[in-house]
Write an enzyme that holds these catalytic residues in place. Sequence first.
Site, short mmCIF file in Angstrom:
data_model
loop_
_atom_site.label_atom_id
_atom_site.label_comp_id
_atom_site.label_asym_id
_atom_site.label_seq_id
_atom_site.Cartn_x
_atom_site.Cartn_y
_atom_site.Cartn_z
N GLU A 295 1.26 -0.53 -5.06
CA GLU A 295 0.14 0.40 -5.20
C GLU A 295 0.75 1.77 -5.46
O GLU A 295 1.03 2.53 -4.55
CB GLU A 295 -0.73 0.38 -3.94
CG GLU A 295 -2.02 1.18 -4.07
CD GLU A 295 -1.88 2.61 -3.59
OE1 GLU A 295 -1.84 3.52 -4.45
OE2 GLU A 295 -1.80 2.82 -2.38
N ASP B 156 0.83 -1.20 0.00
CA ASP B 156 0.00 0.00 0.00
C ASP B 156 0.87 1.26 0.00
O ASP B 156 1.90 1.32 0.67
CB ASP B 156 -0.92 -0.02 1.24
CG ASP B 156 -1.91 1.11 1.24
OD1 ASP B 156 -2.67 1.23 0.25
OD2 ASP B 156 -1.93 1.88 2.22
N ASP C 7 -11.08 1.90 -2.40
CA ASP C 7 -11.17 3.35 -2.18
C ASP C 7 -12.04 4.05 -3.21
O ASP C 7 -12.34 5.23 -3.05
CB ASP C 7 -9.78 3.98 -2.20
CG ASP C 7 -9.01 3.78 -0.90
OD1 ASP C 7 -9.66 3.60 0.15
OD2 ASP C 7 -7.77 3.80 -0.94
#
Length: 504
Positions: free
Chosen positions: A352, A305, A404
């Site tokens: 990511e 992430d 998200d």
Amino acid sequence: MTHTSDPIVYDGARAAGVLLHPTSLPGSYGVGDLGDELTAFLDWAVTAGMRIWQTLPLNPPGFGNSPYGCHSSYAGNPLLISPVRLLRDGLLPEGALDNLPAFPDDHVDFDRVAPFKNDLLRQSWQHFNKHGSEDHRLALRRFEEDNAWLSDWAVYAALKERYGGSRWTEWPHDIAFRETGAITAAKRELGPEVHYQKYIQFLFFRQWAAIREAADARGIDIMGDVPIYAAADSADVWANRDLFQLDEKGEPTVVAGVPPDYFSETGQRWGNPLYRWDVLRQRKYRWWVSRFRAAMRFADVVRIDHFRGFAAYWEIPAGEPTAIHGRWMPGPGRALFDAIRDALGDLPLVAEDLGFITPEVNELRKSIGVPGMKILQFAFAKVNSPHLPHCYDPMTVVYTGTHDNDTARGWFATATSEERRMAQMYLGINGEGPVEWAMIRAAFTSVAQTAIVPLQDILGLGSEGRMNRPGDGEENWAWRCLPDALTSAHAERVRALAEITGRC
């Protein structure tokens, strides 16, 4: 030691996958868990031609029930423990699941579910102490011996219970700052609770091991997730204060976030404490090595992430209410990943790499051979966007959207007229949809090695299926798939597309 550009990469054939957090599964116990509904979902994924199941972090969630603000990077989320599997294993008394309360099917009511599940786990602990088999007792002892992180977590969790869930910085000073005598006394006084917390983790990892075996038997890889930051109120920070930028009270002096972007005009102020990268470097990044070792216990492939934070991160003074007034600071760069490889060998990773991406971020990702991500919902804001399929490098993981984003249908309904026009032209659709299947087709037919689709898009849901709204702490992470919503017809449609695009 400096490595050449040999990749740390998930280097499989073309593949398709589905994004679904276990809490979103249907079931009778208020929250999705590691029980029969999950193995049924894996069976569905096989028939749909899927080779990857992607989850969000599986650790104990903290503020706002966010899996990205966990109380531990090592422990498992107790809410995911399946009551049915406990009963079958002889780890719950007969009748414990009779007269269940009614829970909503379409979302997780965390305020009601948490005490209900915790009560079941307490019953399991009492039953184990009275009637536990010798095999189970031996397995628990081995689990305790094999997990070095477990002691810090169990003491932290026991103390959090003692102090009514308050943050560790609000505990008595000698406990908060881990003075030896105080911690020794706390372990003695809280002995039964500490043992209970270890038992809960034993249950979680016992059930998770069974799920990993089930996925492996079906030829499905699990893609997990490592948040770049630890939560301020976590066992990670409490037990490793010198690795974080904290003041004399243990509060962050600077916090993490991102500047204004696609998601928010004021940026995102996440509030996580930032690392002391100089100290981590001096210690050869051993804490991060340990964290990645733990991550591989949860998954076959790991999504990193906020990868851009390893090249440079946004530092926000702790007193700032938003992320606007921050500054870019250099991250650890390649040295961190060299240390991880030295210790653990090649790991299958995905970066990511979303947000404000600079050449140095791309250079870091390419230097370690990690595929990046592309999001189709971002593709239609400008001509020739890097998120459009014709721009992809094959070493890419493409998503219609992530946790998200809104769902594809929800996004299209609220997109600007120019974005809708460009999407219709590029995707070859007329009118208002079904845009989700056009986007799934675009992802599957792209050159990207891996295509991942949130389950909500396969179901054709609108904004009611959204998992998270970044920057909005209300009512996130609660979406659940309705019972029987996912059908063989969905699987047949996905599989036909996977077969014709070489992803089966």
